[in-house]
Design a protein around this motif. Structure first.
Motif, PDB file in Angstrom:
ATOM      1  N   ASP A 353      -2.035  -2.017   0.774  1.00 19.00           N
ATOM      2  CA  ASP A 353      -1.842  -2.106   2.217  1.00 19.00           C
ATOM      3  C   ASP A 353      -0.929  -0.984   2.693  1.00 19.00           C
ATOM      4  O   ASP A 353       0.095  -0.686   2.062  1.00 19.00           O
ATOM      5  CB  ASP A 353      -1.235  -3.458   2.596  1.00 19.00           C
ATOM      6  CG  ASP A 353      -2.209  -4.609   2.364  1.00 19.00           C
ATOM      7  OD1 ASP A 353      -3.366  -4.325   2.025  1.00 19.00           O
ATOM      8  OD2 ASP A 353      -1.798  -5.771   2.526  1.00 19.00           O
ATOM      9  N   GLY A 354      -1.319  -0.379   3.796  1.00 11.58           N
ATOM     10  CA  GLY A 354      -0.472   0.629   4.420  1.00 11.58           C
ATOM     11  C   GLY A 354      -0.839   2.056   4.096  1.00 11.58           C
ATOM     12  O   GLY A 354      -0.185   2.974   4.602  1.00 11.58           O
ATOM     13  N   TYR A 355      -1.885   2.262   3.252  1.00 12.76           N
ATOM     14  CA  TYR A 355      -2.254   3.623   2.853  1.00 12.76           C
ATOM     15  C   TYR A 355      -3.768   3.800   2.923  1.00 12.76           C
ATOM     16  O   TYR A 355      -4.541   2.856   2.712  1.00 12.76           O
ATOM     17  CB  TYR A 355      -1.761   3.921   1.439  1.00 12.76           C
ATOM     18  CG  TYR A 355      -0.265   3.966   1.343  1.00 12.76           C
ATOM     19  CD1 TYR A 355       0.433   5.145   1.582  1.00 12.76           C
ATOM     20  CD2 TYR A 355       0.466   2.810   1.035  1.00 12.76           C
ATOM     21  CE1 TYR A 355       1.809   5.195   1.512  1.00 12.76           C
ATOM     22  CE2 TYR A 355       1.849   2.851   0.962  1.00 12.76           C
ATOM     23  CZ  TYR A 355       2.514   4.045   1.207  1.00 12.76           C
ATOM     24  OH  TYR A 355       3.877   4.081   1.131  1.00 12.76           O
ATOM     25  N   SER A 363      -0.071   7.554   4.888  1.00 13.09           N
ATOM     26  CA  SER A 363       0.407   6.320   5.520  1.00 13.09           C
ATOM     27  C   SER A 363      -0.376   6.059   6.808  1.00 13.09           C
ATOM     28  O   SER A 363      -0.919   6.980   7.426  1.00 13.09           O
ATOM     29  CB  SER A 363       1.897   6.433   5.837  1.00 13.09           C
ATOM     30  OG  SER A 363       2.650   6.640   4.674  1.00 13.09           O
ATOM     31  N   CYS A 364      -0.423   4.780   7.186  1.00 12.00           N
ATOM     32  CA  CYS A 364      -1.093   4.424   8.441  1.00 12.00           C
ATOM     33  C   CYS A 364      -0.431   5.167   9.605  1.00 12.00           C
ATOM     34  O   CYS A 364       0.783   5.389   9.615  1.00 12.00           O
ATOM     35  CB  CYS A 364      -0.970   2.916   8.696  1.00 12.00           C
ATOM     36  SG  CYS A 364      -1.786   1.880   7.458  1.00 12.00           S
ATOM     37  N   TYR A 369      -1.245  -1.027  10.597  1.00 10.19           N
ATOM     38  CA  TYR A 369      -0.737  -1.407   9.282  1.00 10.19           C
ATOM     39  C   TYR A 369      -1.826  -2.160   8.524  1.00 10.19           C
ATOM     40  O   TYR A 369      -2.932  -2.400   9.016  1.00 10.19           O
ATOM     41  CB  TYR A 369       0.518  -2.275   9.420  1.00 10.19           C
ATOM     42  CG  TYR A 369       0.247  -3.704   9.883  1.00 10.19           C
ATOM     43  CD1 TYR A 369       0.138  -4.751   8.970  1.00 10.19           C
ATOM     44  CD2 TYR A 369       0.101  -4.002  11.236  1.00 10.19           C
ATOM     45  CE1 TYR A 369      -0.111  -6.056   9.389  1.00 10.19           C
ATOM     46  CE2 TYR A 369      -0.149  -5.286  11.667  1.00 10.19           C
ATOM     47  CZ  TYR A 369      -0.253  -6.316  10.742  1.00 10.19           C
ATOM     48  OH  TYR A 369      -0.492  -7.585  11.156  1.00 10.19           O
ATOM     49  N   CYS A 373      -5.412   0.275   6.946  1.00 11.48           N
ATOM     50  CA  CYS A 373      -4.753   0.541   8.238  1.00 11.48           C
ATOM     51  C   CYS A 373      -5.581  -0.013   9.396  1.00 11.48           C
ATOM     52  O   CYS A 373      -5.659   0.586  10.483  1.00 11.48           O
ATOM     53  CB  CYS A 373      -4.519   2.040   8.423  1.00 11.48           C
ATOM     54  SG  CYS A 373      -3.478   2.773   7.137  1.00 11.48           S
ATOM     55  N   ARG A 385       6.353  -1.669  10.334  1.00 13.12           N
ATOM     56  CA  ARG A 385       6.183  -1.200   8.960  1.00 13.12           C
ATOM     57  C   ARG A 385       4.694  -1.126   8.627  1.00 13.12           C
ATOM     58  O   ARG A 385       3.959  -2.078   8.816  1.00 13.12           O
ATOM     59  CB  ARG A 385       6.911  -2.121   7.988  1.00 13.12           C
ATOM     60  CG  ARG A 385       7.035  -1.547   6.593  1.00 13.12           C
ATOM     61  CD  ARG A 385       8.172  -2.201   5.817  1.00 13.12           C
ATOM     62  NE  ARG A 385       7.958  -3.627   5.611  1.00 13.12           N
ATOM     63  CZ  ARG A 385       8.883  -4.460   5.131  1.00 13.12           C
ATOM     64  NH1 ARG A 385      10.093  -3.986   4.837  1.00 13.12           N
ATOM     65  NH2 ARG A 385       8.615  -5.729   4.971  1.00 13.12           N
ATOM     66  N   HIS A 386       4.273   0.026   8.079  1.00 11.34           N
ATOM     67  CA  HIS A 386       2.840   0.276   7.924  1.00 11.34           C
ATOM     68  C   HIS A 386       2.202  -0.546   6.809  1.00 11.34           C
ATOM     69  O   HIS A 386       0.989  -0.645   6.741  1.00 11.34           O
ATOM     70  CB  HIS A 386       2.585   1.768   7.649  1.00 11.34           C
ATOM     71  CG  HIS A 386       3.169   2.251   6.366  1.00 11.34           C
ATOM     72  ND1 HIS A 386       4.516   2.514   6.208  1.00 11.34           N
ATOM     73  CD2 HIS A 386       2.589   2.520   5.173  1.00 11.34           C
ATOM     74  CE1 HIS A 386       4.735   2.919   4.975  1.00 11.34           C
ATOM     75  NE2 HIS A 386       3.589   2.939   4.328  1.00 11.34           N
ATOM     76  N   THR A 387       3.009  -1.153   5.952  1.00 16.09           N
ATOM     77  CA  THR A 387       2.428  -1.915   4.846  1.00 16.09           C
ATOM     78  C   THR A 387       2.074  -3.346   5.248  1.00 16.09           C
ATOM     79  O   THR A 387       0.959  -3.806   4.995  1.00 16.09           O
ATOM     80  CB  THR A 387       3.403  -1.936   3.658  1.00 16.09           C
ATOM     81  OG1 THR A 387       4.671  -2.431   4.094  1.00 16.09           O
ATOM     82  CG2 THR A 387       3.568  -0.536   3.082  1.00 16.09           C
ATOM     83  N   ASP A 388       3.024  -4.051   5.896  1.00 16.27           N
ATOM     84  CA  ASP A 388       2.803  -5.460   6.209  1.00 16.27           C
ATOM     85  C   ASP A 388       2.998  -5.803   7.691  1.00 16.27           C
ATOM     86  O   ASP A 388       2.926  -6.960   8.076  1.00 16.27           O
ATOM     87  CB  ASP A 388       3.729  -6.334   5.359  1.00 16.27           C
ATOM     88  CG  ASP A 388       5.194  -5.979   5.546  1.00 16.27           C
ATOM     89  OD1 ASP A 388       5.504  -5.134   6.415  1.00 16.27           O
ATOM     90  OD2 ASP A 388       6.033  -6.537   4.803  1.00 16.27           O
TER      91      ASP A 388
END
Length: 533
Positions: A353-355, A363-364, A369, A373, A385-388
């Motif tokens: 997640d996030g990439y 990164s997103c 996110y 993304c 936050r781009h991951t979660d």
């Protein structure tokens, strides 16, 4: 024995009729015998084409790794050649040649009983790497009493492709050792072993001509280093192992070929894709841009293809690296913590997640996110936050994705509580403004007003104290002045009274007292003057 082998056998006998058959019906032995006494060692020297000697199998999964067969000629002879006919079976000639392959022939003057003794004697011939014919003949210009056939299949060694390496049975149909002529009064002295065709002068034993590789009257002088053949007329042209010179008789490399070369004269380079001694090793196949490995070392002189390293390019990149020379680092963002492809760096099953991107190293973009993304961040997020999608919230909002309004609090992430002066402790969730003391204050926060009021009260308190101090000081000064004034008037009255008495006294006394009165008056004026000052 089939008709073909019978014909080959008879032709061998005819071609060798100029020499003595030194091995016929001589004593023979072998490293192991077939069960039940069948296929004895002596069957290889009986000149009976229906019998043969057989030794138990050697090679992988076999108890034995070496096999030998030996004949005692009964005396020291000048040996000219050795002819071996290996057992054949219809439809299995290739297999039999693979079993026969790699053998050696040794000659010795003394009895040999084990492998070390055999290898310590004179090597007459070493086969390889090509498969030998089943009817094999070689020149063996040696003097000796014992002739030994030896073969092995050792564990841990790599043998040429067509060699049989398991269930290797040694089956000798016939072994024919041909000897030289003799000379002397009793014809009991062998001709010099290197005389051409084993023929020498009947009286003094000088050679009429020498075998290839020899020179001199008795053919006892070898060709000078680097030369061979008849009259030492041929120069060695091959690449012998360990920089040794070629055999002075045959021109062959007795120790084998140097790495990268093959052929009986070691003058042929290894085929592309192979390398090493006798060219039995295969290149890794990962040399840069399909180039061939070094035929001597197997190294990839031009470098490795993407994803491989090492001098021979057999080693895949270590986990976490990829590409040319394995210097590129994987992103570390492959899903399920998988390693990236060692060649391309691509994550096989996608990104965490996030990439995004082939290498999962992007990164997103702002505002998104999650997996690929694909999820938008909440509009109430200040940062996301781009991951979660975890947010830091704008003023007035709180929660994981900033979707919950502030309650009795305000500001970013609702971090400030509403003032206690707010009605029901409820304030504007964005800026904290609230109803203060029953009046709506649209300009300031109640907590700020309370602080300002407190400050004003403190200042007013100190001003009041200062005024009181000034008032008290003024009052005390005024009272002191009044007191001093009253005291001065009292002193004047007392003085006047004292002066009246003196006057009366002066009248009574006459002229002598009049001087004293004047003096007293002067003193009184002086006192008043000082007091006023």
């Amino acid at each position: 024995m089939d008709f073909k082998n019978i014909v080959v056998y008879l032709l061998g006998l005819i071609s060798s009729n100029a020499y003595d058959d030194l091995s016929f019906q001589k004593v023979a032995s072998q490293s192991s015998s077939w069960y039940g006494g069948l296929h004895k060692a002596s069957y290889a020297v009986d000149r009976n084409t229906t019998t043969w000697a057989r030794i138990l199998d050697i090679g992988r999964n076999s108890r034995s790794k070496t096999a030998w067969w030996k004949v005692d000629l009964g005396g020291v002879y000048s040996i000219y050649s050795i002819n071996i006919i290996f057992k054949n079976y219809d439809g299995n000639e290739q297999r039999q040649r693979g079993r026969f392959a790699g053998f050696s022939l040794y000659v010795s003057n003394t009895y040999v009983s084990d492998t070390s003794d055999i290898k310590g004697s004179t090597l007459c011939y070493k086969d390889g790497p090509q498969l030998p014919p089943l009817n094999f003949t070689t020149t063996c210009a040696e003097c000796g009493r014992y002739v030994t056939f030896y073969n092995e299949r050792l564990d841990g060694l790599t043998y040429p492709t067509n060699y049989e390496v398991q269930n290797v049975y040694t089956e000798l149909l016939e072994v024919i050792v041909q000897g030289a002529y003799t000379y002397g009064r009793n014809c009991d002295v062998p001709c010099p072993s290197n005389c051409k065709d084993n023929i020498c002068h009947n009286d003094h034993g000088t050679c009429y001509g020498c075998k290839p590789g020899w020179t001199g009257l008795s053919c006892t002088i070898t060709c000078r280093k680097g030369w061979y053949s008849d009259n030492c007329s041929q120069q060695c042209v091959g690449h012998c192992r360990d920089n040794s010179t070629c055999n002075h008789m045959t021109g062959h490399c007795d120790k084998g070929c140097a790495a990268g070369w093959t052929g009986i004269f070691c003058n042929k380079e290894c085929a592309d894709g192979t390398y090493g001694y006798d060219c039995v090793n295969n290149c890794s196949g990962h040399c840069l841009n399909g180039s061939h490995c070094n035929k001597q070392t197997g190294h990839c002189d031009r470098g490795c293809n993407l994803g491989y390293t090492g001098r021979d390019c057999r080693i895949e990149c270590s986990p976490g690296y990829f590409g040319l020379d394995c210097i590129e680092r994987c992103s570390g963002h492959c899903i399920y913590d998988e390693r990236c492809d060692h060649v391309s760096g691509i994550c096989p099953r996608g990104c965490i997640d996030g990439y995004i991107g082939r290498h999962c190293n992007i990164s997103c973009q702002h505002g998104y996110y999650g997996r690929n993304c694909s999820l938008p961040c909440s509009p109430n997020c200040k940062t996301c936050r781009h991951t979660d999608g975890l947010c830091t919230c704008r003023a007035g909002w709180m929660g994981h994705n900033c979707s919950i309004e502030c309650i009795q609090s305000y500001g970013e992430n609702c971090q400030y509580p509403c003032s206690g002066q707010c009605i029901n402790q409820t304030c504007d969730r964005f800026n904290g403004n609230c109803l203060c003391d029953g009046k709506y204050d649209s300009l300031r926060n109640c907590e700020t007003t309370d602080v300002a009021s407190s400050t004003l009260w403190i200042v007013a308190f100190f001003i009041s104290i200062l005024i009181n101090i000034i008032f008290i000081s003024t009052t005390l000064i005024s009272r002191r002045k009044s007191f001093l004034k009253q005291k001065s008037e009292t002193d004047k009255v007392n003085f006047s009274c004292r002066s009246g008495s003196i006057t009366e006294q002066t009248v009574t006394t006459g002229d002598s007292s009049h001087y004293q009165d004047i003096s007293v008056s002067q003193n009184e004026n002086t006192y008043q003057t000082l007091h006023q000052q």
